[in-house]
Design a protein around this motif. Structure first.
Motif, PDB file in Angstrom:
ATOM      1  N   LYS A 113       0.811  -1.218   0.000  1.00 27.64           N
ATOM      2  CA  LYS A 113       0.000   0.000   0.000  1.00 27.64           C
ATOM      3  C   LYS A 113       0.845   1.269   0.000  1.00 27.64           C
ATOM      4  CE  LYS A 113      -4.154   2.033   1.962  1.00 27.64           C
ATOM      5  NZ  LYS A 113      -5.278   1.859   2.915  1.00 27.64           N
ATOM      6  N   ASP A 114       1.923   1.281   0.772  1.00 25.72           N
ATOM      7  CA  ASP A 114       2.782   2.470   0.819  1.00 25.72           C
ATOM      8  C   ASP A 114       3.431   2.728  -0.539  1.00 25.72           C
ATOM      9  OD1 ASP A 114       2.149   2.796   3.456  1.00 25.72           O
ATOM     10  OD2 ASP A 114       4.013   1.939   4.236  1.00 25.72           O
ATOM     11  N   GLU A 115       3.869   1.665  -1.194  1.00 26.85           N
ATOM     12  CA  GLU A 115       4.505   1.803  -2.502  1.00 26.85           C
ATOM     13  C   GLU A 115       3.504   2.298  -3.547  1.00 26.85           C
ATOM     14  OE1 GLU A 115       6.472  -1.329  -5.583  1.00 26.85           O
ATOM     15  OE2 GLU A 115       7.320  -1.309  -3.562  1.00 26.85           O
ATOM     16  N   ILE A 116       2.286   1.807  -3.465  1.00 31.27           N
ATOM     17  CA  ILE A 116       1.232   2.267  -4.379  1.00 31.27           C
ATOM     18  C   ILE A 116       0.970   3.750  -4.168  1.00 31.27           C
ATOM     19  CG2 ILE A 116      -1.206   2.034  -4.993  1.00 31.27           C
ATOM     20  CD1 ILE A 116      -0.951  -0.959  -4.231  1.00 31.27           C
ATOM     21  N   GLN A 117       0.950   4.182  -2.911  1.00 28.95           N
ATOM     22  CA  GLN A 117       0.708   5.597  -2.626  1.00 28.95           C
ATOM     23  C   GLN A 117       1.824   6.473  -3.170  1.00 28.95           C
ATOM     24  OE1 GLN A 117      -2.198   6.877  -1.208  1.00 28.95           O
ATOM     25  NE2 GLN A 117      -1.266   8.741  -2.060  1.00 28.95           N
ATOM     26  N   VAL A 118       3.069   5.997  -3.119  1.00 31.35           N
ATOM     27  CA  VAL A 118       4.189   6.743  -3.704  1.00 31.35           C
ATOM     28  C   VAL A 118       3.979   6.913  -5.208  1.00 31.35           C
ATOM     29  CG1 VAL A 118       6.661   6.654  -4.236  1.00 31.35           C
ATOM     30  CG2 VAL A 118       5.862   6.102  -1.922  1.00 31.35           C
ATOM     31  N   PHE A 119       3.531   5.859  -5.866  1.00 34.52           N
ATOM     32  CA  PHE A 119       3.227   5.921  -7.299  1.00 34.52           C
ATOM     33  C   PHE A 119       2.162   6.984  -7.562  1.00 34.52           C
ATOM     34  CE2 PHE A 119       0.684   4.796 -10.964  1.00 34.52           C
ATOM     35  CZ  PHE A 119       1.600   4.400 -11.921  1.00 34.52           C
ATOM     36  N   ILE A 120       1.095   6.973  -6.765  1.00 37.20           N
ATOM     37  CA  ILE A 120       0.009   7.949  -6.939  1.00 37.20           C
ATOM     38  C   ILE A 120       0.538   9.369  -6.782  1.00 37.20           C
ATOM     39  CG2 ILE A 120      -2.166   8.793  -5.947  1.00 37.20           C
ATOM     40  CD1 ILE A 120      -2.701   5.845  -5.098  1.00 37.20           C
ATOM     41  N   ASP A 121       1.368   9.580  -5.777  1.00 35.15           N
ATOM     42  CA  ASP A 121       1.896  10.923  -5.507  1.00 35.15           C
ATOM     43  C   ASP A 121       2.801  11.423  -6.633  1.00 35.15           C
ATOM     44  OD1 ASP A 121       0.551  10.868  -3.108  1.00 35.15           O
ATOM     45  OD2 ASP A 121       2.308  10.274  -1.925  1.00 35.15           O
ATOM     46  N   ARG A 122       3.488  10.501  -7.299  1.00 34.34           N
ATOM     47  CA  ARG A 122       4.428  10.885  -8.358  1.00 34.34           C
ATOM     48  C   ARG A 122       3.785  10.926  -9.742  1.00 34.34           C
ATOM     49  NH1 ARG A 122       9.277   6.998  -8.523  1.00 34.34           N
ATOM     50  NH2 ARG A 122       9.841   8.450 -10.200  1.00 34.34           N
ATOM     51  N   TYR A 123       2.577  10.396  -9.854  1.00 38.51           N
ATOM     52  CA  TYR A 123       1.915  10.271 -11.158  1.00 38.51           C
ATOM     53  C   TYR A 123       1.523  11.655 -11.682  1.00 38.51           C
ATOM     54  CZ  TYR A 123      -0.971   7.765 -14.610  1.00 38.51           C
ATOM     55  OH  TYR A 123      -1.497   7.235 -15.758  1.00 38.51           O
ATOM     56  N   PRO A 124       1.636  11.872 -12.995  1.00 33.42           N
ATOM     57  CA  PRO A 124       1.281  13.192 -13.563  1.00 33.42           C
ATOM     58  C   PRO A 124      -0.201  13.532 -13.364  1.00 33.42           C
ATOM     59  CG  PRO A 124       2.516  11.867 -15.143  1.00 33.42           C
ATOM     60  CD  PRO A 124       2.157  10.955 -14.011  1.00 33.42           C
ATOM     61  N   ALA A 125      -0.489  14.821 -13.405  1.00 31.65           N
ATOM     62  CA  ALA A 125      -1.878  15.280 -13.332  1.00 31.65           C
ATOM     63  C   ALA A 125      -2.614  14.888 -14.610  1.00 31.65           C
ATOM     64  CB  ALA A 125      -1.915  16.791 -13.147  1.00 31.65           C
ATOM     65  N   VAL A 126      -3.894  14.569 -14.475  1.00 29.09           N
ATOM     66  CA  VAL A 126      -4.720  14.133 -15.607  1.00 29.09           C
ATOM     67  C   VAL A 126      -6.015  14.940 -15.619  1.00 29.09           C
ATOM     68  CG1 VAL A 126      -5.929  12.179 -16.680  1.00 29.09           C
ATOM     69  CG2 VAL A 126      -3.759  11.798 -15.483  1.00 29.09           C
ATOM     70  N   TRP A 127      -6.407  15.405 -16.803  1.00 28.56           N
ATOM     71  CA  TRP A 127      -7.681  16.115 -16.955  1.00 28.56           C
ATOM     72  C   TRP A 127      -8.827  15.220 -16.494  1.00 28.56           C
ATOM     73  CZ3 TRP A 127      -7.675  18.099 -22.739  1.00 28.56           C
ATOM     74  CH2 TRP A 127      -6.529  18.857 -22.977  1.00 28.56           C
ATOM     75  N   SER A 128      -9.941  15.843 -16.195  1.00 26.94           N
ATOM     76  CA  SER A 128     -11.163  15.071 -15.976  1.00 26.94           C
ATOM     77  C   SER A 128     -11.683  14.575 -17.332  1.00 26.94           C
ATOM     78  CB  SER A 128     -12.236  15.935 -15.306  1.00 26.94           C
ATOM     79  OG  SER A 128     -12.713  16.919 -16.219  1.00 26.94           O
ATOM     80  N   GLU A 129     -12.580  13.609 -17.283  1.00 27.28           N
ATOM     81  CA  GLU A 129     -13.182  13.106 -18.525  1.00 27.28           C
ATOM     82  C   GLU A 129     -14.007  14.209 -19.197  1.00 27.28           C
ATOM     83  OE1 GLU A 129     -13.218  11.045 -15.589  1.00 27.28           O
ATOM     84  OE2 GLU A 129     -11.381  10.282 -16.541  1.00 27.28           O
ATOM     85  N   GLU A 130     -14.670  15.025 -18.399  1.00 27.32           N
ATOM     86  CA  GLU A 130     -15.468  16.124 -18.959  1.00 27.32           C
ATOM     87  C   GLU A 130     -14.578  17.134 -19.687  1.00 27.32           C
ATOM     88  OE1 GLU A 130     -18.652  16.795 -19.203  1.00 27.32           O
ATOM     89  OE2 GLU A 130     -19.408  15.029 -18.156  1.00 27.32           O
ATOM     90  N   GLU A 131     -13.438  17.480 -19.097  1.00 28.64           N
ATOM     91  CA  GLU A 131     -12.503  18.401 -19.757  1.00 28.64           C
ATOM     92  C   GLU A 131     -12.021  17.822 -21.090  1.00 28.64           C
ATOM     93  OE1 GLU A 131      -9.604  20.762 -16.934  1.00 28.64           O
ATOM     94  OE2 GLU A 131      -9.901  18.741 -16.133  1.00 28.64           O
ATOM     95  N   THR A 132     -11.750  16.527 -21.081  1.00 26.79           N
ATOM     96  CA  THR A 132     -11.239  15.876 -22.288  1.00 26.79           C
ATOM     97  C   THR A 132     -12.284  15.894 -23.396  1.00 26.79           C
ATOM     98  OG1 THR A 132      -9.908  14.433 -20.860  1.00 26.79           O
ATOM     99  CG2 THR A 132     -10.127  13.793 -23.173  1.00 26.79           C
ATOM    100  N   ILE A 133     -13.520  15.542 -23.057  1.00 25.27           N
ATOM    101  CA  ILE A 133     -14.599  15.581 -24.057  1.00 25.27           C
ATOM    102  C   ILE A 133     -14.773  16.989 -24.604  1.00 25.27           C
ATOM    103  CG2 ILE A 133     -17.067  15.244 -24.469  1.00 25.27           C
ATOM    104  CD1 ILE A 133     -16.985  13.207 -22.125  1.00 25.27           C
ATOM    105  N   GLN A 134     -14.792  17.958 -23.706  1.00 30.05           N
ATOM    106  CA  GLN A 134     -14.999  19.346 -24.116  1.00 30.05           C
ATOM    107  C   GLN A 134     -13.923  19.800 -25.082  1.00 30.05           C
ATOM    108  OE1 GLN A 134     -17.857  20.830 -23.184  1.00 30.05           O
ATOM    109  NE2 GLN A 134     -17.362  22.463 -24.628  1.00 30.05           N
TER     110      GLN A 134
END
Length: 293
Positions: free
Chosen positions: A46-67
Motif C-alpha cells: 500500500k505504501d509503494e502504491i501511494q508513492v506511485f500515486i503521488d508521483r503520477y502526472p496530473a490528468v484532466w477530468s473526462e469532462e474536460e477531455t470531451i470538451q
C-alpha cells in the motif's frame, strides 16, 4: 531488507492462492479465493502504491477531455494499462503480442506534443478509485511506467470513453449525449477487428449521417498496419470521423492519421463499457434509454 521481505511474502501468497484455488470447485469460489489473496498482497504494497500515486502526472477530468475534443475537433491517442504493459515488455493478454516496432511507435506517440493531437493516459487520483487491476499493475511495473511519463505534463484522460458514470441515470445520459456530439450529423468510419467483441449500439450512433467499416485482424493488427491505414485513406479526410477499435494499434494509427489531416479517435470498447454501465444501474445491459433515441 523490507523490499526483500515483501517480495518473499508476495511470492508465498501467490503460490498459496494457486494451491488453495485447486480445492475451490466453483468459478465463484475460485474468484473469491483470488480476491482474498490479492487483497493481502495489495495491503503489503500500500505504501509503494501511494508513492506511485503521488508521483503520477496530473490528468484532466473526462469532462474536460470531451470538451476539448468537441471545441477543437482534436484527435486522441489513448494509453491504458495494455499499452503501458507492452511498452515495459509485458504481453498484452488479448489484443497484441510484444512487438518492438510497435513499442517504438508507442513511445514516439507518448512523447509527442503535436497541436490538436491529445495524448491521453489513465487517470490515477487516489488509492480507492484505482481498483484492484491497477493496484496490482503498480506493484508489478509501477516504477518503469512512471519513467515513461512526464511528471510536469498535464495529460488528457484516456477514460473519456471508458470511465462512464455508473452512479445515476442522469449522469450517464448526460455523458453519453455529450460524447454523441462528436459524431452528430457526421460520416463515421469504424476501424475494428474482424469478429471482435465490438458491438454497434444504436443508442450511441443514431445521430450520424452514415457508418462505414474497415475490418482488420482482431489480434496483432500491427503486423498489417500499412495495409489497414491504406484502406482508411481511401475515405475523404474532410468528410469522415475515424473511430479506431484495435487495441494498442489504434493508439499509433490515430496519431498517424491525425498527422495526415484526419480527425481520428482511438475509441476503444466504449459500446461494451456503456452496456456494463447500464447493467450496474438497471440490472439489464439491454435496457433502452429513451433519452438517447
Amino acid at each position: 531488507m523490507k523490499i526483500l521481505v515483501r517480495k518473499i511474502s508476495r511470492f508465498f501468497l501467490r503460490r498459496t492462492s494457486q494451491v488453495v484455488s485447486i480445492f475451490c470447485f466453483s468459478k465463484k469460489r475460485r474468484a473469491k479465493c483470488r480476491e482474498f489473496f490479492d487483497d493481502k498482497i495489495i495491503g503489503l504494497y500500500k505504501d509503494e502504491i501511494q508513492v506511485f500515486i503521488d508521483r503520477y502526472p496530473a490528468v484532466w477530468s473526462e469532462e474536460e477531455t470531451i470538451q476539448h475534443l468537441l471545441e477543437n475537433k482534436s484527435s486522441i491517442c489513448r494509453f491504458g494499462d495494455g499499452e503501458l504493459k507492452l511498452m515495459v515488455g509485458e504481453k498484452h493478454k488479448s489484443f497484441q503480442d510484444v512487438n518492438h516496432s510497435l513499442n517504438s511507435r508507442l513511445i514516439e506517440v507518448l512523447n509527442s506534443n503535436v497541436p490538436n493531437i491529445l495524448v491521453a493516459i489513465h487517470p490515477v487520483r487516489d488509492f480507492d478509485s484505482l481498483g484492484r487491476i491497477w493496484q496490482k499493475f503498480i506493484i508489478r511495473i509501477g516504477s518503469p511506467v512512471l519513467n515513461l511519463l512526464d511528471s510536469n505534463r498535464r495529460y488528457p484522460s484516456m477514460g473519456v470513453f471508458r470511465g462512464l458514470p455508473k452512479n445515476t441515470k442522469e449522469n450517464l445520459v448526460n455523458r453519453i449525449l455529450k460524447i454523441k456530439k462528436l459524431w452528430e450529423g457526421r460520416k463515421i468510419l469504424l476501424v475494428v477487428g474482424e469478429n471482435s467483441r465490438f458491438t454497434f449500439e444504436e443508442e450511441l450512433f443514431n445521430n450520424v449521417e452514415s457508418v462505414d467499416y474497415v475490418y482488420a485482424p482482431a489480434k496483432n493488427a500491427f503486423e498489417v498496419y500499412d495495409e489497414i491505414v491504406n484502406k482508411v485513406k481511401q475515405y475523404n479526410k474532410d468528410e469522415y470521423l475515424i473511430l479506431i477499435v484495435l487495441g494498442p494499434t489504434a493508439t499509433v494509427m490515430a496519431y498517424d492519421l491525425a498527422l495526415d489531416g484526419y480527425q481520428a479517435i482511438d475509441f476503444g470498447q466504449m459500446p461494451g463499457t456503456y452496456k456494463r454501465a447500464k447493467k450496474v444501474l438497471f440490472g439489464d445491459e439491454e435496457v433502452v434509454l429513451k433519452e438517447l433515441l
